[in-house]
Design an enzyme around this catalytic site. Structure first.
Site, PDB file in Angstrom:
ATOM      1  CG  ASP A 130      -2.356   3.888   1.794  1.00  0.00           C
ATOM      2  OD1 ASP A 130      -2.495   5.083   2.109  1.00  0.00           O
ATOM      3  OD2 ASP A 130      -1.915   3.041   2.589  1.00  0.00           O
ATOM      4  CG  HIS A 203      -1.203   6.771   5.026  1.00  0.00           C
ATOM      5  ND1 HIS A 203      -1.712   5.589   4.519  1.00  0.00           N
ATOM      6  CD2 HIS A 203      -1.232   6.656   6.368  1.00  0.00           C
ATOM      7  CE1 HIS A 203      -2.040   4.804   5.538  1.00  0.00           C
ATOM      8  NE2 HIS A 203      -1.763   5.416   6.661  1.00  0.00           N
ATOM      9  CB  SER A 528      -1.385   2.947   8.726  1.00  0.00           C
ATOM     10  OG  SER A 528      -2.722   3.294   8.586  1.00  0.00           O
TER      11      SER A 528
END
Ligand SMILES: *[C@@H]1O[C@H](CO)[C@@H](O)[C@H](O)[C@H]1NC(C)=O
Ligand SMILES: *[C@@H]1O[C@H](CO)[C@@H](O)[C@H](O)[C@H]1NC(C)=O
Ligand SMILES: *[C@@H]1O[C@H](CO)[C@@H](O)[C@H](O)[C@H]1NC(C)=O
Ligand SMILES: *[C@@H]1O[C@H](CO)[C@@H](O)[C@H](O)[C@H]1NC(C)=O
Ligand SMILES: *[C@@H]1O[C@H](CO)[C@@H](O)[C@H](O)[C@H]1NC(C)=O
Ligand SMILES: *[C@@H]1O[C@H](CO)[C@@H](O)[C@H](O)[C@H]1NC(C)=O
Ligand SMILES: *[C@@H]1O[C@H](CO)[C@@H](O)[C@H](O)[C@H]1NC(C)=O
Length: 742
Positions: A130, A203, A528
């Site tokens: 990620d 994220h 996600s």
């Protein structure tokens, strides 16, 4: 926020370009001590042959495939491809990102069910590929964590704003990979990003804390969704592999993704979670698919986001049959505001306005005579200043545009009449409420009077148990899988809308009321966010069943999934609110407690995947690229892939309108067990099954069955039912049967 599709920007084209070169490892001459020195020597020798300087050598790969990445001129590449050891060449490509209360929604309870049996995921290692991690987040505290497993070979790298001492018994690995990006001439932003595993956009912090974050009390998104934040497997360990960077845009190079996956396999992760994708290409051109097959062979469960390209069909990414492909669903939590008008009428609507301020006795504004004004396409600042503006639902402009217009015109607040509730939390730049259009007439009637007012508007209230939930998120990518339409994808639905988890705390998350706002925890949406939920559940199942294959773990998760919502009885689609099909929710919504004890599993091993590729008609070059071997065997007759779901695509203009599926189920429950088939089949579909009862006398015993599907004329284009194997010990082993026709 729904994370946009992010693709690399301008890429310099020089005479040399980056390639991933897949080599046959068996061809390594004995005098090279290891593959790395052989790869380096290979690049040196083709450079000599071409009278060129040796270009940057990027990575040597050993687990995802045998090979390397390097910048090469066309001469160097041609020379290389002449080598008998050469298997395949992949040109550099760039990936895109698919961008709490969820544990209760998933019925995870302290000291019971799979949490207790799996010891909350103790000793399982989840590798997340990620944007990096914010190690100081409370979600990565190692309070109560067990020791780092002795088999762990990973480490925490030193780098910008990241020292190895930031790792602990929760965050046990953190590495970063950017050589490929830099070789493409893309500079990592020194303003927004860090040259280390530190997260620049929140994220990776969000996904990894969703999968395995520790307990954090009192976490909230500016007061909304307040409660205990923790991952699905709160006792599992996390390792971050940063492959996504901030440059002039967000970027991720295939060479770097591959390097991260290679390292994760080498370090010893049990589960790999990817919330990004490269493209919808055949498996021999998809390095994520190739690397995932290698990981799967080593017993690692690979979980990937399905993509955010819905609601269009055939928008699935990462649909290889050895990957667990995850779609996004909503959860049963609503964020509410209440509105009281000057005439005493009150309404409840949706709002994420991040403040508990309330508006009192403010003038209302509604430009009823001109659609451009009533729909808030253009507003006159002098008319709306310090007023609450009513905006009608519009075909000219979407909610984002309306919010921008009212904000720019200097309105004090807004009331949006809308059928869509798709405004992201960070878009509430002024106090605003979303109200269903059915209240439109009442509100507009009152608002167009010159003296109308808002008596009060109150924010920050969170309601749970609201429905219908789950629904398939409007953005979640839909099947059929564009690469293999005869495998049902996505596999499973998991929470992916307004998921609360840790984020980067030192940069403004949003601007509201003219202020930049920071937060430690925030609501994000995307497949996600759904993938790490499934990675967490896979970790729990792995903790209970250490010896299960990745396919067995996936089968357990799929056959125990729930098919209903909390209102209609079947899962609906957030887009249009109509009934959804397995083409968008797969086997159903994830059900962690059920996955622990599925009764039967549909298992698969590497040879099954090899046969699947043989049956796709791949030639030798393509086969060796995907399976990384120079020798393999294919059956001459086609063999069905022993998948836990069924999909048949019929062409009504041809006579072939029956499809047979051969399957083998393995008993993982008590030794003596009898299962009866229960078929739920809609009209238009004819299903036959042989046998209809299966008896097992021992554990791990296997039994076969054959299911045939026929389509009646004029059946709907997408029709589906279920095969459920039921025993008298509360096991229901359920698989969707989908028939599409064109
Ligand atoms: C760690 O990285 C930082 C930033 O790149 C550097 O200043 C420091 O010297 C490095 N420390 C070690 C021990 O390598
Ligand atoms: C990247 O940085 C280098 C050195 O600072 C500079 O010469 C180059 O122009 C930059 N490239 C891009 C694409 O901004
Ligand atoms: C509101 O005021 C405008 C001008 O000030 C006037 O033309 C209009 O008729 C008034 N509307 C109502 C409903 O009173
Ligand atoms: C396999 O097909 C590809 C693409 O058509 C082709 O380039 C390659 O040479 C083929 N390999 C063999 C062994 O036929
Ligand atoms: C399915 O099994 C039957 C025998 O049970 C066999 O004749 C048939 O070839 C098999 N089909 C496939 C596609 O494996
Ligand atoms: C269906 O079959 C007919 C006849 O073989 C063929 O012409 C047509 O292209 C097929 N349609 C699709 C969508 O595959
Ligand atoms: C089946 O489940 C029900 C409800 O969860 C429970 O009451 C019952 O004891 C279970 N039966 C068996 C045989 O496990």
């Amino acid at each position: 926020m729904v994370l946009p599709a992010l693709i690399a920007g301008s890429i310099q084209t020089k005479t040399s370009e980056t390639y991933i070169i897949h080599m046959d490892h068996a061809s390594k001459p004995d005098h090279f001590p290891d593959h790395d020195s052989w790869h380096q020597h290979t690049v040196t020798s083709v450079s000599t042959a071409c009278h060129e300087d040796k270009e940057p050598f990027l990575y040597s790969y050993t687990h995802v495939m045998h090979g390397f990445s390097a910048k090469l001129t066309s001469c160097q590449l041609t020379e290389l491809e002449k080598s008998p050891a050469h298997v395949a060449t992949y040109k550099e490509s760039f990936g895109k990102l698919f961008t709490t209360h969820t544990p209760e929604f998933l019925k995870l309870k302290r000291n019971s069910g799979i949490w207790r049996t799996a010891s909350y995921g103790k000793d399982v290692i989840i590798g997340v590929i990620d944007t990096g991690v914010w190690p100081e987040s409370e979600s990565f505290s190692d309070k109560g964590m067990s020791e780092v497993p002795s088999r762990w070979k990973g480490k925490c790298e030193n780098g910008t704003a990241f020292s190895p001492s930031l790792c602990n018994k929760k965050l046990i690995g953190a590495r970063s990979f950017s050589k490929g990006l830099q070789a493409a001439g893309i500079n990592i932003s020194t303003v927004y990003d860090f040259d280390s595993a530190r997260d620049f956009m929140g994220h990776g912090t969000h996904t990894s804390s969703t999968a395995a974050g520790n307990y954090v009390f009192g976490a909230s998104h500016f007061g909304y969704a307040k409660g205990v934040a923790r991952g699905i497997a709160p006792s599992a360990h996390v390792a971050m592999y940063k492959v996504l960077w901030s440059s002039d845009t967000f970027a991720s190079a295939a060479t770097d993704i591959l390097a991260g996956m290679d390292q994760a396999i080498s370090d010893g992760v049990d589960i790999m979670s990817l919330s990004l994708g490269l493209g919808q290409t055949p498996y021999y051109d998809d390095v994520i698919a190739i690397a995932s097959l290698s990981a799967t062979e080593k017993g690692i469960v690979v979980v990937c986001a399905a993509g955010n390209d819905g609601p269009s069909s055939s928008t699935i990414y990462n649909g290889a049959p050895w990957i667990m492909t995850v779609g996004a669903g909503t959860i049963d939590r609503s964020y509410l505001a209440t509105l009281e008008l000057g005439n005493g009428m009150t309404f409840e609507g949706t709002s994420y306005y991040p403040s508990s301020v309330s508006i009192t006795d403010t003038l209302l504004y509604f430009g009823r005579d001109d659609p451009k004004i009533s729909e808030c396409v253009t507003l006159n600042p002098s008319e709306v200043k310090e007023k609450v503006v009513v905006c009608e639902s519009s075909k000219m402009i979407d909610l984002y545009g309306q919010m921008e217009a009212v904000t720019n015109a200097g309105a004090y607040g807004a009331i949006f009449l809308t059928e869509s509730l798709f405004l992201d939390p960070e878009d509430y730049s002024i106090p605003a409420i979303l109200l269903d259009t059915r209240y439109g007439n009442q509100i507009m009637e009152y608002a167009w009077r010159n003296t109308s007012t808002v008596k009060s508007m109150k924010f920050v209230s969170t309601k749970t148990g609201t429905g219908p939930a789950p629904e398939v998120a409007y953005f979640s990518s839909r099947g059929p899988d564009p690469v293999s339409p005869h495998i049902l994808k996505p596999d499973i639905l998991a929470p992916g809308v307004n998921v609360l988890a840790a984020v980067r705390p030192d940069v403004p998350f949003m601007t509201a009321g003219g202020y930049d706002l920071l937060t430690d925890y925030a609501l994000f949406s995307g497949t996600s966010m759904a993938a790490p939920h499934v990675a967490g559940v896979a970790a729990l199942v792995k903790a209970v069943h250490r010896d299960w294959s990745p396919a067995a773990i996936r089968s357990a998760i799929m056959t125990t999934a729930t098919k209903g919502d909390n209102v209609h009885g079947t899962i609906h689609d957030q887009w249009k609110g109509v009934g959804a099909t397995p083409l968008s929710f797969g086997a159903g919504h994830i059900n962690p407690n059920g996955a622990m004890d599925p009764g039967l599993i549909y298992d698969l091993d590497t040879q099954d995947y090899i046969q699947f590729l043989c049956d796709l008609g791949y030639n030798e070059t393509q086969m060796s690229a995907v399976i990384r071997r120079s020798r393999w065997g294919c059956w001459i007759d086609r063999k069905d892939l022993n998948y836990p779901s069924f999909i048949a695509n019929f062409n009504q203009t041809t006579s072939m309108s029956e499809k047979q599926f051969n399957r083998t189920v393995t008993n993982v429950g008590a030794p003596g067990a009898t299962y009866w088939a229960s078929l739920e089949v809609p009209s238009g579909m004819i299903v036959s099954l042989e046998p209809k009862t299966i008896t097992f006398t021992s554990k791990n015993q296997k039994q076969k069955f054959v299911l045939s599907v026929q389509l009646e004329k004029n059946a709907p284009k997408v029709n589906y039912g279920y095969l459920k194997w039921v025993d008298d010990h509360n096991h229901t082993v359920s698989s969707p049967i989908v028939v599409t026709s064109n």
